[in-house]
Design a protein around this motif. Sequence first.
Motif, PDB file in Angstrom:
ATOM      1  N   ALA A 649       0.835  -1.210   0.000  1.00 19.89           N
ATOM      2  CA  ALA A 649       0.000   0.000   0.000  1.00 19.89           C
ATOM      3  C   ALA A 649       0.864   1.253   0.000  1.00 19.89           C
ATOM      4  O   ALA A 649       0.534   2.251  -0.651  1.00 19.89           O
ATOM      5  N   ALA A 650       1.970   1.218   0.749  1.00 23.39           N
ATOM      6  CA  ALA A 650       2.864   2.382   0.782  1.00 23.39           C
ATOM      7  C   ALA A 650       3.514   2.597  -0.581  1.00 23.39           C
ATOM      8  O   ALA A 650       3.654   3.741  -1.039  1.00 23.39           O
ATOM      9  N   VAL A 651       3.923   1.516  -1.231  1.00 22.23           N
ATOM     10  CA  VAL A 651       4.511   1.635  -2.571  1.00 22.23           C
ATOM     11  C   VAL A 651       3.500   2.243  -3.534  1.00 22.23           C
ATOM     12  O   VAL A 651       3.820   3.145  -4.326  1.00 22.23           O
ATOM     13  N   PHE A 652       2.259   1.772  -3.473  1.00 25.96           N
ATOM     14  CA  PHE A 652       1.222   2.326  -4.339  1.00 25.96           C
ATOM     15  C   PHE A 652       1.005   3.807  -4.053  1.00 25.96           C
ATOM     16  O   PHE A 652       0.886   4.627  -4.980  1.00 25.96           O
ATOM     17  N   ALA A 653       0.967   4.173  -2.782  1.00 25.44           N
ATOM     18  CA  ALA A 653       0.756   5.575  -2.428  1.00 25.44           C
ATOM     19  C   ALA A 653       1.851   6.462  -3.008  1.00 25.44           C
ATOM     20  O   ALA A 653       1.590   7.577  -3.478  1.00 25.44           O
ATOM     21  N   LEU A 654       3.082   5.968  -3.013  1.00 24.66           N
ATOM     22  CA  LEU A 654       4.210   6.757  -3.512  1.00 24.66           C
ATOM     23  C   LEU A 654       4.240   6.853  -5.036  1.00 24.66           C
ATOM     24  O   LEU A 654       4.877   7.749  -5.591  1.00 24.66           O
TER      25      LEU A 654
END
Length: 679
Positions: A649-654
């Motif tokens: 999810a963090a990778v997607f957010a970035l």
Amino acid sequence: MSEQPAVEDLLARSHRLGADPTTTNYAGGNTSAKGAAIDPVTGREVELLWVKGSGGDLGTLTEKGLAVLRLDRMRALVDVYPGVEREDEMVAAFDYCLHGKGGAAPSIDTAMHGLVDAPHVDHLHPDSGIAIATAADGERLTETIFGDQVVWVPWRRPGFQLGLDIAEIKAANPQAKGCILGGHGITAWGETSEEAEKNSRWIIDTAAAHIAEHGDPEPLGPVVAAYEPLPEAERHARAAALAPVVRGLASTDQHQIGHYNDGEAVLEFLSREKLGVLAALGTSCPDHFLRTKVRPLVVDLPATAPLADVVARLKELHAEYRQEYRAYYERHATPDSPPMRGADPAIVLVPGIGMFSFGKDKQTARVAGEFYVNAINVMRGAEALSTYAPIPESEKFRIEYWALEEAKLRRMPAPKPLAGRIALVTGAGSGIGKAIAERLAAEGACVAVADLNADAAAEVATGIGGSDKAIAVTANVTDRDAVQSAVDATALAFGGIDLVVNNAGLSISKPLLETTEQDWDLQHDVMAKGSFLVSQAAVRAMIDQAMGGDIIYISSKNSVFAGPNNVAYGATKADQAHQVRLLAAELGEHGIRVNGVNPDGVVRGSGIFAGGWGAQRAAVYGVAEEDLGAFYAQRTLLKREVLPEHIAAAVFALTSGELTRTTGLHVPVDSGVVGAFLR
């Protein structure tokens, strides 16, 4: 299973015809059946037409993909047809002929199927049939090849009038099995589903046999030595180097995904004397040029030309192509025409190397290439017997910028956040990397699943959905050549690379005095050196694309938090963390953003923890290995365990486009470890 035998027969016939790309390609052509059913309102029998709906595909057609219309109402439209100048109104009129909910949206070819007096009708785009349809003397060839069994129909844009024309021909020629539609394809019919399919195949096979028996053996002209294919290994290496450049140019107006084809038909066409002349004429069948654009971009340099020269020439030709496409639009646009959609080529031909095709996603790009192979076969067949003579440019424009085509495009769902982007994820065979690869693909990206374990990578890629969405790449990130091969494979599969996730890793938990030089070197080779090598190879492609990009490092809270018995792992994570800052500072001028994610203790599903790291860390903290995740959670502020999907999810957010002005950032995903606060 349908309650209607006619529908079952129609679907089976459609699947057989749609399985052969030389008969009709993806989403091309349509089939129909007529039959009776009980009207639930009146209880009386009513005649119905089942026909492939707009945008459907014969090879994968289901009952839900059929439009269902009442024949009495559809035939009544003949009396209110306002003429070819108001042709487009008739598609809207089909909505008033639907039976019940009507199934799929009726296509522009519905009239052809409903008005022709035959229970079963096929309209197809076979290579051999279109070769006759696009020959300069196609009408004469039709009579020579088929006698009175097949009737020539001069070019007419698909629609209600074409349906009337074919219906009239069928009525006037009771002996006929079908038609050759000038510049377009074929239509055949039958009293039964089996007869319709038999007649379709007879037209296709008879045309193919005549071309083979009577055609010029070298219809594309002699081989041009300078354009002959390079040896396979050299060809693929050069294609991988060119792919990001070509994709970047083809994405000037909108991000595109690419597909590379160096099949025999493509390489032969590119090596022949008539390449330039035939390519400039463009394709003819509407299904072809709607996907391939009015014509391709052709590189006019020898296959052995220096790579830098090819790149420079590509950029010149691309600029010329855009100017010429705009001129084409302006020549034919009217005040009512839709806005120009984009001036970049969908097909780029590089002699000696192959064909690059482009689309909004991998399937669209692949299908565009498949359609151009069909077009090559058509040109070869037409030139074998006559001269290739596609429909006029003005007619191509009328279809490309048809209000009905525009309406179809507007009905398509909105793209996902990562649509048009290409990701390479290392260490993606399990754990965090697997979760990241799956999330990026779910959000629309094409993903190269890279892992040292080939079987694990293949399993993840298959689970994501196959080669139109993900490929498996075997990659040892400590090996420069293996890393370059992974980037090249990504470029050949999808056209380039936009997003890299440096996730590959291992962990060795030992006190300082027990940490060997080999431990230290292995830890740094995989994560510090490996991340460097992957970033370096990917950035070369990103710079060639000139489309910007994202690099994400999966670092660790240990990059800033000092814990015991962890010197090799913690030091290499600190190395990765500083690579984020260094590369962010260096690559910003290229529009490449570099950010990191700092997880803590992702135990569940982790290949690292399952490989011994979990037991080592559990021993350090004095807890049972199966309780390690809960232990990590309890020492955080949120008291919540961190899972692989949280890192994804963090990778997607970035990378999703919401943080476009963020680079050099580390995002903690650790449920709140005070000692790892960034400061």
